[in-house]
Design a protein around this motif. Structure first.
Motif, PDB file in Angstrom:
ATOM      1  N   GLY A 250       0.791  -1.218   0.000  1.00  0.00           N
ATOM      2  CA  GLY A 250       0.000   0.000   0.000  1.00  0.00           C
ATOM      3  C   GLY A 250       0.821   1.264   0.000  1.00  0.00           C
ATOM      4  O   GLY A 250       0.285   2.367  -0.163  1.00  0.00           O
ATOM      5  N   VAL A 251       2.142   1.121   0.147  1.00  0.00           N
ATOM      6  CA  VAL A 251       3.049   2.266   0.123  1.00  0.00           C
ATOM      7  C   VAL A 251       3.202   2.761  -1.316  1.00  0.00           C
ATOM      8  O   VAL A 251       3.240   1.968  -2.261  1.00  0.00           O
ATOM      9  N   THR A 252       3.303   4.059  -1.482  1.00  0.00           N
ATOM     10  CA  THR A 252       3.556   4.665  -2.786  1.00  0.00           C
ATOM     11  C   THR A 252       4.940   5.299  -2.781  1.00  0.00           C
ATOM     12  O   THR A 252       5.369   5.892  -1.785  1.00  0.00           O
ATOM     13  N   VAL A 253       5.649   5.153  -3.890  1.00  0.00           N
ATOM     14  CA  VAL A 253       6.988   5.714  -4.071  1.00  0.00           C
ATOM     15  C   VAL A 253       6.988   6.483  -5.385  1.00  0.00           C
ATOM     16  O   VAL A 253       6.355   6.052  -6.367  1.00  0.00           O
TER      17      VAL A 253
ATOM     18  N   LEU B 216      17.166   6.457   1.856  1.00  0.00           N
ATOM     19  CA  LEU B 216      16.318   6.397   0.666  1.00  0.00           C
ATOM     20  C   LEU B 216      16.980   7.131  -0.492  1.00  0.00           C
ATOM     21  O   LEU B 216      17.015   6.630  -1.633  1.00  0.00           O
ATOM     22  N   ALA B 217      17.509   8.320  -0.220  1.00  0.00           N
ATOM     23  CA  ALA B 217      18.188   9.093  -1.262  1.00  0.00           C
ATOM     24  C   ALA B 217      19.420   8.365  -1.771  1.00  0.00           C
ATOM     25  O   ALA B 217      19.701   8.353  -2.985  1.00  0.00           O
TER      26      ALA B 217
ATOM     27  N   GLU C 223       6.504  -1.846   8.330  1.00  0.00           N
ATOM     28  CA  GLU C 223       7.215  -2.789   9.185  1.00  0.00           C
ATOM     29  C   GLU C 223       8.720  -2.551   9.104  1.00  0.00           C
ATOM     30  O   GLU C 223       9.234  -2.030   8.121  1.00  0.00           O
ATOM     31  N   GLU C 224       9.417  -2.973  10.152  1.00  0.00           N
ATOM     32  CA  GLU C 224      10.863  -2.898  10.148  1.00  0.00           C
ATOM     33  C   GLU C 224      11.403  -3.727   8.991  1.00  0.00           C
ATOM     34  O   GLU C 224      10.941  -4.830   8.720  1.00  0.00           O
ATOM     35  N   GLY C 225      12.359  -3.184   8.289  1.00  0.00           N
ATOM     36  CA  GLY C 225      12.924  -3.874   7.139  1.00  0.00           C
ATOM     37  C   GLY C 225      12.320  -3.473   5.813  1.00  0.00           C
ATOM     38  O   GLY C 225      12.781  -3.886   4.745  1.00  0.00           O
ATOM     39  N   ALA C 226      11.267  -2.633   5.847  1.00  0.00           N
ATOM     40  CA  ALA C 226      10.599  -2.226   4.600  1.00  0.00           C
ATOM     41  C   ALA C 226      11.437  -1.263   3.776  1.00  0.00           C
ATOM     42  O   ALA C 226      11.219  -1.122   2.573  1.00  0.00           O
ATOM     43  N   LEU C 227      12.419  -0.611   4.423  1.00  0.00           N
ATOM     44  CA  LEU C 227      13.179   0.417   3.730  1.00  0.00           C
ATOM     45  C   LEU C 227      13.944  -0.127   2.532  1.00  0.00           C
ATOM     46  O   LEU C 227      14.125   0.585   1.538  1.00  0.00           O
ATOM     47  N   ALA C 228      14.403  -1.374   2.584  1.00  0.00           N
ATOM     48  CA  ALA C 228      15.159  -1.935   1.463  1.00  0.00           C
ATOM     49  C   ALA C 228      14.326  -1.945   0.189  1.00  0.00           C
ATOM     50  O   ALA C 228      14.791  -1.522  -0.883  1.00  0.00           O
ATOM     51  N   LEU C 229      13.081  -2.419   0.274  1.00  0.00           N
ATOM     52  CA  LEU C 229      12.217  -2.457  -0.901  1.00  0.00           C
ATOM     53  C   LEU C 229      11.815  -1.053  -1.335  1.00  0.00           C
ATOM     54  O   LEU C 229      11.744  -0.763  -2.541  1.00  0.00           O
ATOM     55  N   ILE C 230      11.585  -0.175  -0.373  1.00  0.00           N
ATOM     56  CA  ILE C 230      11.213   1.201  -0.718  1.00  0.00           C
ATOM     57  C   ILE C 230      12.363   1.892  -1.441  1.00  0.00           C
ATOM     58  O   ILE C 230      12.165   2.589  -2.451  1.00  0.00           O
ATOM     59  N   GLY C 231      13.588   1.694  -0.965  1.00  0.00           N
ATOM     60  CA  GLY C 231      14.754   2.276  -1.629  1.00  0.00           C
ATOM     61  C   GLY C 231      14.959   1.723  -3.026  1.00  0.00           C
ATOM     62  O   GLY C 231      15.263   2.467  -3.965  1.00  0.00           O
TER      63      GLY C 231
ATOM     64  N   SER D 245      12.624   0.510  -4.947  1.00  0.00           N
ATOM     65  CA  SER D 245      11.545   1.059  -5.763  1.00  0.00           C
ATOM     66  C   SER D 245      11.839   2.494  -6.173  1.00  0.00           C
ATOM     67  O   SER D 245      11.551   2.913  -7.306  1.00  0.00           O
ATOM     68  N   ALA D 246      12.421   3.267  -5.252  1.00  0.00           N
ATOM     69  CA  ALA D 246      12.787   4.647  -5.577  1.00  0.00           C
ATOM     70  C   ALA D 246      13.825   4.690  -6.684  1.00  0.00           C
ATOM     71  O   ALA D 246      13.769   5.548  -7.580  1.00  0.00           O
ATOM     72  N   SER D 247      14.781   3.757  -6.665  1.00  0.00           N
ATOM     73  CA  SER D 247      15.794   3.730  -7.719  1.00  0.00           C
ATOM     74  C   SER D 247      15.179   3.391  -9.075  1.00  0.00           C
ATOM     75  O   SER D 247      15.570   3.947 -10.104  1.00  0.00           O
ATOM     76  N   LEU D 248      14.200   2.486  -9.089  1.00  0.00           N
ATOM     77  CA  LEU D 248      13.518   2.154 -10.340  1.00  0.00           C
ATOM     78  C   LEU D 248      12.722   3.348 -10.853  1.00  0.00           C
ATOM     79  O   LEU D 248      12.728   3.648 -12.060  1.00  0.00           O
ATOM     80  N   CYS D 249      12.018   4.029  -9.948  1.00  0.00           N
ATOM     81  CA  CYS D 249      11.266   5.216 -10.350  1.00  0.00           C
ATOM     82  C   CYS D 249      12.185   6.280 -10.924  1.00  0.00           C
ATOM     83  O   CYS D 249      11.852   6.930 -11.936  1.00  0.00           O
ATOM     84  N   LEU D 250      13.347   6.470 -10.315  1.00  0.00           N
ATOM     85  CA  LEU D 250      14.258   7.512 -10.780  1.00  0.00           C
ATOM     86  C   LEU D 250      14.835   7.164 -12.154  1.00  0.00           C
ATOM     87  O   LEU D 250      14.939   8.031 -13.030  1.00  0.00           O
ATOM     88  N   ALA D 251      15.194   5.906 -12.370  1.00  0.00           N
ATOM     89  CA  ALA D 251      15.686   5.499 -13.695  1.00  0.00           C
ATOM     90  C   ALA D 251      14.626   5.744 -14.761  1.00  0.00           C
ATOM     91  O   ALA D 251      14.913   6.280 -15.844  1.00  0.00           O
ATOM     92  N   ARG D 252      13.393   5.371 -14.478  1.00  0.00           N
ATOM     93  CA  ARG D 252      12.298   5.575 -15.432  1.00  0.00           C
ATOM     94  C   ARG D 252      12.036   7.059 -15.652  1.00  0.00           C
ATOM     95  O   ARG D 252      11.773   7.497 -16.778  1.00  0.00           O
ATOM     96  N   ALA D 253      12.097   7.848 -14.578  1.00  0.00           N
ATOM     97  CA  ALA D 253      11.845   9.278 -14.683  1.00  0.00           C
ATOM     98  C   ALA D 253      12.883   9.959 -15.568  1.00  0.00           C
ATOM     99  O   ALA D 253      12.550  10.877 -16.338  1.00  0.00           O
ATOM    100  N   ILE D 254      14.135   9.534 -15.478  1.00  0.00           N
ATOM    101  CA  ILE D 254      15.191  10.119 -16.309  1.00  0.00           C
ATOM    102  C   ILE D 254      14.914   9.837 -17.785  1.00  0.00           C
ATOM    103  O   ILE D 254      15.003  10.728 -18.641  1.00  0.00           O
ATOM    104  N   ALA D 255      14.562   8.597 -18.109  1.00  0.00           N
ATOM    105  CA  ALA D 255      14.237   8.264 -19.498  1.00  0.00           C
ATOM    106  C   ALA D 255      13.020   9.049 -19.983  1.00  0.00           C
ATOM    107  O   ALA D 255      12.988   9.551 -21.116  1.00  0.00           O
TER     108      ALA D 255
END
Length: 338
Positions: free
Chosen positions: A172-175, A258-259, A293-301, A303-313
């Protein structure tokens, strides 16, 4: 993981983005804000950053929440966009309270677009007014490509631009990511048709031409940007500046992490990236509305990298031509229906 309804950083609930640009100047400003202050940090991996208030975003510094973030063209002149945003926030009574004083907190970063063919013969720095105008137009929907801070951006082989993308996770998290792409490197493989980020494309969000089937893609072709700017020093005329955001409840140190993770997106989308002549920088922010939950940051990070790669293209794919351009748009060089 699927994109949000807009495929923009504003799919993160509560976030708003505004653009202002001057096409004769070939430059502009983009501002991200929200109805309430948000947690923010930053990480720099380029060798030539231009920033304002970023020291305050270190995990050990006292202020944890900011009112807006400005991305701007204009090199050092563009840092004044933050002042315009601060002016507008102040008139609204928004900012950090110190006794009876109110101080808006507006970090910012700039890219170099002073040699892109635009008319830079101003008598008064235009970026304060551009920053204010961008803030006042902030909304859930905003333009990409040749808009805002991406108006005068150039990549190695094409016009750069402003890009954005989002993902909704099963939790349910959005990135989301927002980027002004003006890199020394190329966003496309040799031949200039296939995007380095093609492996992460969803649908046909940047043309759907797919990954380059060739091998041996490591050598770097001669930059069209460098040739267009000769005899200036194009190795100093670059930078990719970005914001990655989530509604997951993250602390300030977690926003910095995250950054840091999101920088992988720059490396996946631009070749080469993080060079001494780029000011590559990513702000990480959290609106904090979703407990995780604890440990969610890995997937969120990730996902952020995928969003940024797509955003650049998407920034390059959606760029549009205008009078006096030094470089062609991707859409001018390639018909994506081939």
């Amino acid at each position: 993981m699927t994109p949000g309804s807009r495929n923009l950083i504003t799919d993160v609930p509560g976030l708003l983005v505004g653009n202002a640009e001057d096409h004769a100047l070939k430059s502009g400003t983009t501002v991200l804000t929200a109805a309430e202050p948000f947690t923010a940090s930053v990480h720099v991996m380029g060798g030539a950053p231009g920033t304002r208030e970023t020291d305050l975003l270190a995990p050990d510094k006292s202020v944890t929440r900011v009112d807006a973030i400005a991305l701007s063209g204009g090199s050092a002149f563009g840092l004044d966009a933050c002042s315009g945003v601060s002016d507008a926030l102040y008139t609204q009574g928004r900012g950090f309270n110190v006794g009876n004083a109110v101080v808006p907190i507006v970090p910012g970063a700039i890219l170099f677009d002073l040699l892109n063919g635009g008319d830079k013969s101003w008598t008064e720095n235009p970026y304060r007014a551009l920053g204010r105008a961008a803030y006042l137009t902030a909304a859930e929907d905003f333009r990409l490509g040749t808009a805002g801070a991406g108006t005068g951006a150039l990549a190695a082989m094409h016009k750069g631009g402003l890009g954005s993308a989002s993902l909704q996770l099963e939790s349910g998290v959005t990135v989301g990511a927002l980027v002004a792409a003006n890199p020394l490197g190329s966003v496309t493989t040799p031949g200039n048709r296939h995007f380095w980020a093609a492996h992460f494309e969803i649908g046909s969000e940047f043309g759907g031409v797919g990954p380059d089937p060739s091998s041996g893609l490591g050598p770097i072709p001669k930059s069209l940007k460098a040739q267009a700017m000769h005899p200036a020093s194009p190795e100093k005329a670059n930078t990719t500046i970005a914001i990655v955001a989530t509604d997951a409840a993250l602390s300030k140190p977690q926003c910095q992490r995250l950054a840091m993770a999101a920088h992988d997106g720059i490396a996946r989308a631009i070749m080469p990236s993080h060079t001494p002549g780029d000011g590559d920088l990513v702000f990480g922010i959290s609106t904090g509305s979703q407990e995780v939950e604890e440990g969610a940051l890995a997937l969120i990070g990730h996902s952020a990298s995928l969003c940024l790669a797509r955003a650049i293209a998407r920034a390059v794919f959606l760029a549009s031509s205008s009078a006096g351009d030094l470089l062609p748009c991707w859409s001018e060089m390639h018909d994506n229906r081939e």
